[in-house]
Write a protein that holds these residues in place. Structure first.
Motif, PDB file in Angstrom:
ATOM      1  N   CYS A   1       2.286  47.701  18.238  1.00  0.00           N
ATOM      2  CA  CYS A   1       1.869  47.052  19.492  1.00  0.00           C
ATOM      3  C   CYS A   1       2.693  45.791  19.717  1.00  0.00           C
ATOM      4  O   CYS A   1       2.290  44.685  19.320  1.00  0.00           O
ATOM      5  CB  CYS A   1       0.379  46.751  19.454  1.00  0.00           C
ATOM      6  SG  CYS A   1      -0.647  48.227  19.259  1.00  0.00           S
ATOM      7  N   GLU A   2       3.839  45.967  20.327  1.00  0.00           N
ATOM      8  CA  GLU A   2       4.773  44.873  20.598  1.00  0.00           C
ATOM      9  C   GLU A   2       5.129  44.927  22.067  1.00  0.00           C
ATOM     10  O   GLU A   2       5.347  45.993  22.637  1.00  0.00           O
ATOM     11  CB  GLU A   2       6.034  45.047  19.754  1.00  0.00           C
ATOM     12  CG  GLU A   2       7.051  43.928  19.883  1.00  0.00           C
ATOM     13  CD  GLU A   2       6.757  42.760  18.957  1.00  0.00           C
ATOM     14  OE1 GLU A   2       6.362  41.698  19.475  1.00  0.00           O
ATOM     15  OE2 GLU A   2       6.917  42.916  17.746  1.00  0.00           O
ATOM     16  N   ASN A   3       5.171  43.760  22.729  1.00  0.00           N
ATOM     17  CA  ASN A   3       5.558  43.764  24.131  1.00  0.00           C
ATOM     18  C   ASN A   3       7.026  44.170  24.268  1.00  0.00           C
ATOM     19  O   ASN A   3       7.847  43.944  23.381  1.00  0.00           O
ATOM     20  CB  ASN A   3       5.290  42.402  24.773  1.00  0.00           C
ATOM     21  CG  ASN A   3       6.315  41.350  24.387  1.00  0.00           C
ATOM     22  OD1 ASN A   3       7.396  41.252  24.979  1.00  0.00           O
ATOM     23  ND2 ASN A   3       5.979  40.543  23.380  1.00  0.00           N
ATOM     24  N   GLY A   4       7.345  44.791  25.388  1.00  0.00           N
ATOM     25  CA  GLY A   4       8.677  45.353  25.562  1.00  0.00           C
ATOM     26  C   GLY A   4       9.788  44.337  25.601  1.00  0.00           C
ATOM     27  O   GLY A   4      10.901  44.601  25.132  1.00  0.00           O
TER      28      GLY A   4
ATOM     29  N   PHE B   1      20.743  39.876  37.969  1.00  0.00           N
ATOM     30  CA  PHE B   1      20.026  40.300  36.769  1.00  0.00           C
ATOM     31  C   PHE B   1      20.779  41.379  36.003  1.00  0.00           C
ATOM     32  O   PHE B   1      20.920  41.305  34.779  1.00  0.00           O
ATOM     33  CB  PHE B   1      18.630  40.791  37.146  1.00  0.00           C
ATOM     34  CG  PHE B   1      17.860  41.357  35.982  1.00  0.00           C
ATOM     35  CD1 PHE B   1      17.197  40.530  35.096  1.00  0.00           C
ATOM     36  CD2 PHE B   1      17.820  42.738  35.761  1.00  0.00           C
ATOM     37  CE1 PHE B   1      16.491  41.047  34.011  1.00  0.00           C
ATOM     38  CE2 PHE B   1      17.121  43.267  34.691  1.00  0.00           C
ATOM     39  CZ  PHE B   1      16.459  42.417  33.819  1.00  0.00           C
ATOM     40  N   ASP B   2      21.270  42.403  36.699  1.00  0.00           N
ATOM     41  CA  ASP B   2      21.930  43.514  36.016  1.00  0.00           C
ATOM     42  C   ASP B   2      23.198  43.060  35.313  1.00  0.00           C
ATOM     43  O   ASP B   2      23.515  43.547  34.217  1.00  0.00           O
ATOM     44  CB  ASP B   2      22.238  44.641  37.004  1.00  0.00           C
ATOM     45  CG  ASP B   2      20.979  45.349  37.488  1.00  0.00           C
ATOM     46  OD1 ASP B   2      19.989  45.363  36.733  1.00  0.00           O
ATOM     47  OD2 ASP B   2      20.976  45.860  38.618  1.00  0.00           O
TER      48      ASP B   2
ATOM     49  N   LEU C   1      22.018  41.330  32.174  1.00  0.00           N
ATOM     50  CA  LEU C   1      21.471  42.266  31.199  1.00  0.00           C
ATOM     51  C   LEU C   1      22.574  43.042  30.487  1.00  0.00           C
ATOM     52  O   LEU C   1      22.477  43.313  29.282  1.00  0.00           O
ATOM     53  CB  LEU C   1      20.509  43.241  31.890  1.00  0.00           C
ATOM     54  CG  LEU C   1      19.726  44.195  30.989  1.00  0.00           C
ATOM     55  CD1 LEU C   1      18.856  43.424  30.005  1.00  0.00           C
ATOM     56  CD2 LEU C   1      18.871  45.135  31.836  1.00  0.00           C
ATOM     57  N   GLY C   2      23.642  43.353  31.197  1.00  0.00           N
ATOM     58  CA  GLY C   2      24.792  44.003  30.579  1.00  0.00           C
ATOM     59  C   GLY C   2      24.436  45.323  29.922  1.00  0.00           C
ATOM     60  O   GLY C   2      23.808  46.197  30.537  1.00  0.00           O
ATOM     61  N   SER C   3      24.798  45.465  28.653  1.00  0.00           N
ATOM     62  CA  SER C   3      24.636  46.734  27.942  1.00  0.00           C
ATOM     63  C   SER C   3      23.388  46.778  27.071  1.00  0.00           C
ATOM     64  O   SER C   3      23.307  47.589  26.146  1.00  0.00           O
ATOM     65  CB  SER C   3      25.868  46.992  27.078  1.00  0.00           C
ATOM     66  OG  SER C   3      26.038  45.945  26.119  1.00  0.00           O
ATOM     67  N   ALA C   4      22.403  45.925  27.350  1.00  0.00           N
ATOM     68  CA  ALA C   4      21.224  45.838  26.478  1.00  0.00           C
ATOM     69  C   ALA C   4      20.444  47.145  26.394  1.00  0.00           C
ATOM     70  O   ALA C   4      19.718  47.367  25.428  1.00  0.00           O
ATOM     71  CB  ALA C   4      20.298  44.713  26.945  1.00  0.00           C
TER      72      ALA C   4
ATOM     73  N   LEU D   1      12.102  50.115  31.768  1.00  0.00           N
ATOM     74  CA  LEU D   1      12.460  49.026  30.848  1.00  0.00           C
ATOM     75  C   LEU D   1      13.250  47.949  31.567  1.00  0.00           C
ATOM     76  O   LEU D   1      13.058  46.752  31.330  1.00  0.00           O
ATOM     77  CB  LEU D   1      13.259  49.581  29.667  1.00  0.00           C
ATOM     78  CG  LEU D   1      12.497  50.474  28.691  1.00  0.00           C
ATOM     79  CD1 LEU D   1      13.440  51.073  27.659  1.00  0.00           C
ATOM     80  CD2 LEU D   1      11.385  49.690  27.994  1.00  0.00           C
ATOM     81  N   ASN D   2      14.142  48.372  32.461  1.00  0.00           N
ATOM     82  CA  ASN D   2      14.926  47.404  33.234  1.00  0.00           C
ATOM     83  C   ASN D   2      14.006  46.499  34.045  1.00  0.00           C
ATOM     84  O   ASN D   2      14.165  45.268  34.044  1.00  0.00           O
ATOM     85  CB  ASN D   2      15.903  48.154  34.140  1.00  0.00           C
ATOM     86  CG  ASN D   2      16.832  47.222  34.898  1.00  0.00           C
ATOM     87  OD1 ASN D   2      16.412  46.522  35.810  1.00  0.00           O
ATOM     88  ND2 ASN D   2      18.098  47.237  34.529  1.00  0.00           N
ATOM     89  N   GLU D   3      13.038  47.089  34.716  1.00  0.00           N
ATOM     90  CA  GLU D   3      12.119  46.298  35.539  1.00  0.00           C
ATOM     91  C   GLU D   3      11.215  45.416  34.677  1.00  0.00           C
ATOM     92  O   GLU D   3      10.879  44.295  35.057  1.00  0.00           O
ATOM     93  CB  GLU D   3      11.283  47.218  36.421  1.00  0.00           C
ATOM     94  CG  GLU D   3      12.089  47.863  37.542  1.00  0.00           C
ATOM     95  CD  GLU D   3      12.819  46.823  38.382  1.00  0.00           C
ATOM     96  OE1 GLU D   3      12.162  45.881  38.874  1.00  0.00           O
ATOM     97  OE2 GLU D   3      14.047  46.952  38.533  1.00  0.00           O
ATOM     98  N   MET D   4      10.813  45.930  33.510  1.00  0.00           N
ATOM     99  CA  MET D   4       9.999  45.115  32.601  1.00  0.00           C
ATOM    100  C   MET D   4      10.772  43.884  32.135  1.00  0.00           C
ATOM    101  O   MET D   4      10.235  42.776  32.080  1.00  0.00           O
ATOM    102  CB  MET D   4       9.561  45.957  31.411  1.00  0.00           C
ATOM    103  CG  MET D   4       8.793  45.210  30.319  1.00  0.00           C
ATOM    104  SD  MET D   4       9.889  44.404  29.110  1.00  0.00           S
ATOM    105  CE  MET D   4      10.757  45.818  28.457  1.00  0.00           C
TER     106      MET D   4
END
Length: 424
Positions: A239-242, A384-385, A388-391, A403-406
């Motif tokens: 249970c870990e936040n994204g 933002f994108d 974020l790059g290649s994450a 995941l991107n939106e989170m």
């Protein structure tokens, strides 16, 4: 660096060129290390009968923990990447030698080190007790003493599930782990373990491999449950936040394992692949992979219970360094503080550095605060994108759009925190 990790019965106690780690035993000499004796004793005391390959996985994890402590990053050519040659005693060396490449890839991603594995016979799995205790629960949840695992365990209990809670005891968190487990759902069955990996050299403190031992504790107990013995797949809840699981590099200087990957979805997918190859019927579940920490708190199913314990949970990456107090300015502390702000509940946690925006001699060294500030500025300036790059480029990552939106929302929570404290 070469390590030979095996129970005392294997012998080869003073082999030249190798650090000898005594698995499930005592070091017996200053030039040796040890790991696992306490874990074996807990399993014996509780009369559990885990699967043999779960014991092997634990032996591997404890050996990795010993290597992680023994290898000095500052002594490596680039100041970070280390090279390990691991010889480990297990009960099924044929299988594990065939799976060595999977372990190398998984640990390479987790730690950015180079790992070579060779497995030998002689692994020590305790004989099952005459009267085995088979816990009736059908799932396992990792309970670290942190805010996410607290909220997640509360949700599971509210949904009618009664998982076994598994903790890795860490100084400063042991008592709260017991308190949390006893208070959730009328009390959860709770096991606390510690590998107690000790090495005959000065410990390296980066601890990038630490999640492998926590997961292995969970797998060990999961394979001892009644549902597992009946042939079922046992869920193991992480249970870990994204946002903190992906832990996107805030700046270009925090690439690779400089940002920890303890619950990264790619690492967990690799770990799951190892479990499946080993025939261990344990399924890792991450129910909050697309939630921010603030969203976890806001949507927790038992708000009174969460509010009663939230401030007493641990999030800080430097908790022991500051005498078991939250520093308030490391990345996990900032994510925590931002989550409380998004939750709308007063944060009564005592922070050593409360004023994030203050810039004076008493508040110097705010590297993580500056890194978050730089990330916010980059996301605003370049988009933002671009920031974020290649994450999210890793294979096996699911739900990329979600995941991107989170991550966008998680960065927004941090932005609101910086606005509140006037960070510039």
């Amino acid at each position: 660096m070469r390590l030979l990790c095996a129970p005392p019965a294997v012998g080869r106690l003073n082999e030249a060129g190798a650090i000898r780690i005594m698995l499930y035993g005592q070091a017996g000499a200053d030039e040796r290390g040890s790991a696992g004796a306490a874990v074996r004793n807990v399993i014996r005391k509780e009369r559990l009968a885990p699967a043999l390959r779960a014991w092997d996985l634990l032996s591997i994890a404890m050996s990795v923990m010993a290597a992680d402590a023994a290898g000095q990053r500052k002594e490596s050519p680039d100041g970070w990447t280390r090279e390990f040659e691991m010889e480990i005693a297990v009960s099924d060396p044929v299988f594990w030698n065939a799976a060595a490449g999977m372990l190398t890839g998984m640990l390479g991603f987790l730690t950015t080190d180079r790992w070579v594995f060779r497995f030998i016979a002689g692994g020590a799995a305790p004989q099952p007790p005459a009267q085995v205790f088979v816990p009736p629960e059908n799932s396992v949840v990792l309970l670290s003493g942190g805010l996410d695992s607290l909220s997640g365990a509360i949700d599971l209990a509210a949904q009618g599930s009664r998982p076994v809670a598994i903790s890795k005891t860490v100084r400063g968190d042991g008592a709260k782990q017991v308190n949390f487990a006893a208070s959730i759902g009328g009390g959860l069955r709770h096991f606390q373990f510690n590998d107690n990996a000790k090495v005959p050299v000065t410990d390296d403190t980066t601890q990038r491999a630490r999640s492998i031992i926590f997961l292995s504790f969970g797998v060990l107990v999961a394979s001892a449950l009644a549902s597992y013995h009946a042939g079922a797949m046992v869920p193991l809840y992480v249970c870990e936040n994204g946002f903190i699981a992906i832990n996107p590099p805030l700046t270009g200087s925090r690439l690779g394992s400089l940002s920890t990957r303890t619950a990264h979805p790619y690492f967990l997918a690799q770990f799951q692949d190892v479990l499946e190859a080993a025939g261990l019927r344990v399924e890792i579940r991450t129910p909050y992979a697309t939630k921010t920490k603030g969203e976890m708190l806001k949507k927790c199913a038992d708000q009174p219970l969460l509010q009663a314990f939230a401030a007493g949970s641990t999030s800080c990456g430097r908790f022991q360094r500051y005498n078991y107090r939250h520093c308030g300015r490391c990345v996990p502390c900032q994510v925590r503080r931002a989550a409380f702000l998004a939750w709308g509940v007063q944060d009564t946690t005592e922070y050593v550095f409360e004023a994030l925006g203050r810039d004076d001699s008493d508040h110097a060294g705010f590297d993580d605060v500056r890194s978050v500030g730089m990330a916010l500025a980059a996301a605003k300036g370049d988009g933002f994108d671009e920031w974020l790059g290649s994450a999210l480029c890793w294979p096996q990552i699911q739900e990329r759009a979600a995941l991107n939106e989170m991550l966008r929302r998680g960065l927004g929570e941090l932005g609101a925190l910086h606005v509140k404290y006037g960070v510039k």
